[in-house]
Scaffold this motif. Structure first.
Motif, PDB file in Angstrom:
ATOM      1  N   GLU A 185       7.653   5.753  63.867  1.00 45.61           N
ATOM      2  CA  GLU A 185       7.840   6.906  62.987  1.00 45.61           C
ATOM      3  C   GLU A 185       6.507   7.380  62.400  1.00 45.61           C
ATOM      4  O   GLU A 185       6.304   8.573  62.180  1.00 45.61           O
ATOM      5  CB  GLU A 185       8.812   6.549  61.861  1.00 45.61           C
ATOM      6  N   GLU A 186       5.607   6.445  62.158  1.00 44.34           N
ATOM      7  CA  GLU A 186       4.325   6.787  61.546  1.00 44.34           C
ATOM      8  C   GLU A 186       3.398   7.510  62.515  1.00 44.34           C
ATOM      9  O   GLU A 186       2.409   8.121  62.090  1.00 44.34           O
ATOM     10  CB  GLU A 186       3.638   5.525  61.035  1.00 44.34           C
ATOM     11  N   TYR A 187       3.679   7.434  63.801  1.00 46.78           N
ATOM     12  CA  TYR A 187       2.798   8.033  64.807  1.00 46.78           C
ATOM     13  C   TYR A 187       3.375   9.307  65.418  1.00 46.78           C
ATOM     14  O   TYR A 187       2.767   9.889  66.311  1.00 46.78           O
ATOM     15  CB  TYR A 187       2.499   7.015  65.904  1.00 46.78           C
ATOM     16  N   LYS A 188       4.536   9.720  64.938  1.00 50.40           N
ATOM     17  CA  LYS A 188       5.143  10.938  65.475  1.00 50.40           C
ATOM     18  C   LYS A 188       4.238  12.146  65.291  1.00 50.40           C
ATOM     19  O   LYS A 188       4.103  12.984  66.188  1.00 50.40           O
ATOM     20  CB  LYS A 188       6.495  11.189  64.796  1.00 50.40           C
ATOM     21  N   SER A 189       3.627  12.243  64.129  1.00 50.91           N
ATOM     22  CA  SER A 189       2.781  13.401  63.836  1.00 50.91           C
ATOM     23  C   SER A 189       1.552  13.453  64.730  1.00 50.91           C
ATOM     24  O   SER A 189       0.935  14.507  64.894  1.00 50.91           O
ATOM     25  CB  SER A 189       2.344  13.371  62.369  1.00 50.91           C
ATOM     26  N   ALA A 190       1.188  12.320  65.318  1.00 49.09           N
ATOM     27  CA  ALA A 190       0.044  12.283  66.224  1.00 49.09           C
ATOM     28  C   ALA A 190       0.442  12.667  67.645  1.00 49.09           C
ATOM     29  O   ALA A 190      -0.414  12.704  68.537  1.00 49.09           O
ATOM     30  CB  ALA A 190      -0.578  10.891  66.222  1.00 49.09           C
ATOM     31  N   GLY A 191       1.717  12.930  67.864  1.00 48.57           N
ATOM     32  CA  GLY A 191       2.183  13.356  69.176  1.00 48.57           C
ATOM     33  C   GLY A 191       2.443  12.227  70.153  1.00 48.57           C
ATOM     34  O   GLY A 191       2.549  12.467  71.361  1.00 48.57           O
ATOM     35  N   ILE A 192       2.572  10.999  69.646  1.00 49.02           N
ATOM     36  CA  ILE A 192       2.850   9.867  70.522  1.00 49.02           C
ATOM     37  C   ILE A 192       4.363   9.678  70.636  1.00 49.02           C
ATOM     38  O   ILE A 192       5.049   9.413  69.651  1.00 49.02           O
ATOM     39  CB  ILE A 192       2.215   8.571  69.999  1.00 49.02           C
ATOM     40  N   GLU A 193       4.874   9.805  71.846  1.00 45.02           N
ATOM     41  CA  GLU A 193       6.302   9.597  72.096  1.00 45.02           C
ATOM     42  C   GLU A 193       6.606   8.106  72.119  1.00 45.02           C
ATOM     43  O   GLU A 193       5.789   7.297  72.566  1.00 45.02           O
ATOM     44  CB  GLU A 193       6.677  10.233  73.431  1.00 45.02           C
ATOM     45  N   ALA A 194       7.772   7.732  71.631  1.00 41.17           N
ATOM     46  CA  ALA A 194       8.182   6.323  71.642  1.00 41.17           C
ATOM     47  C   ALA A 194       9.576   6.198  72.237  1.00 41.17           C
ATOM     48  O   ALA A 194      10.453   7.018  71.955  1.00 41.17           O
ATOM     49  CB  ALA A 194       8.151   5.750  70.232  1.00 41.17           C
ATOM     50  N   ASN A 195       9.765   5.199  73.074  1.00 40.61           N
ATOM     51  CA  ASN A 195      11.093   4.892  73.579  1.00 40.61           C
ATOM     52  C   ASN A 195      11.173   3.391  73.827  1.00 40.61           C
ATOM     53  O   ASN A 195      10.203   2.655  73.595  1.00 40.61           O
ATOM     54  CB  ASN A 195      11.424   5.695  74.846  1.00 40.61           C
ATOM     55  N   ASP A 196      12.323   2.908  74.258  1.00 40.50           N
ATOM     56  CA  ASP A 196      12.464   1.482  74.524  1.00 40.50           C
ATOM     57  C   ASP A 196      13.324   1.276  75.765  1.00 40.50           C
ATOM     58  O   ASP A 196      14.077   2.165  76.176  1.00 40.50           O
ATOM     59  CB  ASP A 196      13.058   0.753  73.319  1.00 40.50           C
ATOM     60  N   MET A 197      13.190   0.075  76.352  1.00 41.92           N
ATOM     61  CA  MET A 197      13.902  -0.226  77.591  1.00 41.92           C
ATOM     62  C   MET A 197      14.149  -1.730  77.680  1.00 41.92           C
ATOM     63  O   MET A 197      13.288  -2.532  77.300  1.00 41.92           O
ATOM     64  CB  MET A 197      13.083   0.251  78.795  1.00 41.92           C
ATOM     65  N   ILE A 198      15.327  -2.104  78.161  1.00 41.36           N
ATOM     66  CA  ILE A 198      15.672  -3.509  78.336  1.00 41.36           C
ATOM     67  C   ILE A 198      14.847  -4.092  79.492  1.00 41.36           C
ATOM     68  O   ILE A 198      14.595  -3.427  80.494  1.00 41.36           O
ATOM     69  CB  ILE A 198      17.182  -3.650  78.587  1.00 41.36           C
ATOM     70  N   ILE A 199      14.417  -5.335  79.362  1.00 39.04           N
ATOM     71  CA  ILE A 199      13.481  -5.946  80.294  1.00 39.04           C
ATOM     72  C   ILE A 199      13.963  -5.949  81.736  1.00 39.04           C
ATOM     73  O   ILE A 199      13.187  -5.668  82.668  1.00 39.04           O
ATOM     74  CB  ILE A 199      13.131  -7.392  79.840  1.00 39.04           C
ATOM     75  N   ASP A 200      15.255  -6.226  81.993  1.00 38.46           N
ATOM     76  CA  ASP A 200      15.710  -6.261  83.382  1.00 38.46           C
ATOM     77  C   ASP A 200      15.690  -4.878  84.010  1.00 38.46           C
ATOM     78  O   ASP A 200      15.304  -4.715  85.171  1.00 38.46           O
ATOM     79  CB  ASP A 200      17.085  -6.924  83.515  1.00 38.46           C
ATOM     80  N   ASN A 201      16.073  -3.852  83.251  1.00 39.03           N
ATOM     81  CA  ASN A 201      15.995  -2.487  83.752  1.00 39.03           C
ATOM     82  C   ASN A 201      14.540  -2.077  83.960  1.00 39.03           C
ATOM     83  O   ASN A 201      14.209  -1.381  84.931  1.00 39.03           O
ATOM     84  CB  ASN A 201      16.677  -1.526  82.783  1.00 39.03           C
ATOM     85  N   THR A 202      13.669  -2.531  83.065  1.00 36.93           N
ATOM     86  CA  THR A 202      12.244  -2.219  83.192  1.00 36.93           C
ATOM     87  C   THR A 202      11.697  -2.707  84.521  1.00 36.93           C
ATOM     88  O   THR A 202      10.932  -2.013  85.200  1.00 36.93           O
ATOM     89  CB  THR A 202      11.448  -2.869  82.046  1.00 36.93           C
ATOM     90  N   SER A 203      12.090  -3.925  84.912  1.00 37.76           N
ATOM     91  CA  SER A 203      11.609  -4.487  86.172  1.00 37.76           C
ATOM     92  C   SER A 203      12.003  -3.606  87.353  1.00 37.76           C
ATOM     93  O   SER A 203      11.196  -3.360  88.261  1.00 37.76           O
ATOM     94  CB  SER A 203      12.173  -5.901  86.359  1.00 37.76           C
ATOM     95  N   MET A 204      13.234  -3.112  87.341  1.00 40.47           N
ATOM     96  CA  MET A 204      13.680  -2.238  88.412  1.00 40.47           C
ATOM     97  C   MET A 204      12.958  -0.895  88.362  1.00 40.47           C
ATOM     98  O   MET A 204      12.495  -0.372  89.388  1.00 40.47           O
ATOM     99  CB  MET A 204      15.191  -2.004  88.322  1.00 40.47           C
ATOM    100  N   GLN A 205      12.825  -0.322  87.171  1.00 41.72           N
ATOM    101  CA  GLN A 205      12.187   0.983  87.029  1.00 41.72           C
ATOM    102  C   GLN A 205      10.714   0.946  87.432  1.00 41.72           C
ATOM    103  O   GLN A 205      10.181   1.907  87.993  1.00 41.72           O
ATOM    104  CB  GLN A 205      12.325   1.475  85.589  1.00 41.72           C
TER     105      GLN A 205
END
Length: 388
Positions: free
Chosen positions: A229-249
């Protein structure tokens, strides 16, 4: 500080939106105390490590000697092959505390219950070098299945499953404790967002398993979201992903990742996937940094004992990790020169070690013979020196 020094180091073959893997830095400087320096020469602790460590650190020393880099080594041949080396390990730790900067290979960690703890982990915990950084980027001269890989792996180094807290509560029943703290989750999350800002990256992805480990990984994820939330104004997008899905992606569509931040164990897994995506452990550099100390080592932590002593190892990852160390010390022009020469060799495609599926050819006036087959560690090092 560990600064960006991209433009001057990138050769024409590497001109893209962002220069190749290891030329990016942007890490916080060791702020509390300066590295040890006498008469313009920096004293650096060198731990070659097990397996191929001696061969690839010899490449670094040879290159540094050639360019007259102002580095003096304090070398400790620590080995994790047995617990008999504990005294030497303690001496190496004292050297690291004194010099505050080190270059190391990977130390073997035994699997057996009677074996000693991981000295790699012990170093990171005792020195509180909490952030592991591994940079994975496709190289034009080393094509792989995906040509658009470009992401940074930020791994928390000091807790999680690597806390080493295990006990047998009943014969045949073992309990392993995974320790997660809000303070360290916040610290590594801020590091990841600051890294993104300093390196013109646009997105930070938190990797977790909070759907199952709701308290431990839940704490890590929720802390990440608050920091984001503190970095939104700097234009940094944030998201999250579960580790097993990350491996596939990662295998299916690696271009969707930019900066990834995660607990310790997941970082070990993702670093190996990342290395495979861009060509293997031989070309992926890395480092571990904290507020007082910095330790540079190949980003994919393999001992490679199967090719130990054969002069077949690819030294590129260690050479490039060493250039990150030089940049950390403020020696940018030397770092850029060595890194640029290394990438020139890779992109030329004339001298390739076995892991790069290459064949060696003689370098006019430098190597005395021509032969068919993969290039040796020595030949790759010689090729880099010829480009300097």
């Amino acid at each position: 500080m560990l600064r960006n020094a991209l433009a001057s180091a990138a050769r024409p073959a590497l001109h893209q939106s962002r220069a190749a893997t290891t030329l990016s830095a942007g890490f916080p400087r060791v702020t509390q105390r300066s590295p040890t320096k006498y008469g313009g020469v920096y004293t650096v602790t060198l731990i070659p490590g097990d397996g191929i460590g001696a061969e690839i650190t010899d490449s670094v020393k040879e290159i540094f000697d050639y360019v007259n880099a102002p580095i003096e080594w304090e070398q400790y041949n620590v080995s994790g092959m047995s617990s008999a080396g504990e005294d030497l390990f303690k001496q190496a730790m004292e050297s690291l505390k004194r010099n505050r900067v080190g270059l190391k290979g990977i130390l073997f960690t035994p699997i057996s219950q009677s074996g000693h703890i991981s000295w790699n982990v012990a170093m990171r915990q005792q020195l509180d070098i909490y952030a592991s950084v591994v940079l994975c980027k496709s190289l034009p001269g080393f094509p792989t299945r995906h040509s658009n890989v470009d992401f940074a792996i930020i791994r928390e180094n000091t807790e999680g499953e690597y806390s080493g807290l295990e006990h047998q509560s009943y014969p045949g029943v073992v309990e392993s404790l995974k320790v997660m703290t809000r303070a360290k989750a916040e610290r590594i999350s801020r590091f990841a967002f600051d890294f993104a800002l300093k390196n013109d990256r646009k997105k930070v992805t938190c990797i977790h398993k909070a759907n199952i480990m709701k308290l431990g990984d839940g704490l890590f994820l929720n802390t990440f979201r608050k920091v984001a939330e503190e970095y939104k104004s700097a234009g940094i997008e944030a998201n999250d992903m579960i580790i097993d899905n990350t491996s596939m992606q990662l295998v299916a569509k690696p271009s969707q990742f930019d900066v990834m931040v995660m607990p310790n164990l997941y970082g070990a897994i993702i670093s190996n996937i990342g290395a495979a995506l861009v060509g293997g452990p031989g070309i992926v550099p890395g480092c571990n940094v904290g507020s007082d100390y910095a330790l540079f080592e190949p980003g994919c932590r393999h001992v490679a004992s199967d090719i130990m002593g054969t002069n077949r190892a690819n030294p590129a990852a260690m050479i490039l990790s060493a250039t990150m160390m030089l940049r950390h010390l403020g020696l940018d022009s030397i770092a850029n020169n060595i890194a640029g020469a290394t990438f020139d060799v890779i992109n030329a495609g004339e001298v390739r070690t076995a892991d790069m599926n290459g064949e060696s050819i003689a370098l006019s006036g430098y190597l005395c013979s021509t032969f068919s087959g993969a290039a040796t560690t020595s030949e790759f090092t010689a090729a880099v020196i010829k480009k300097l």
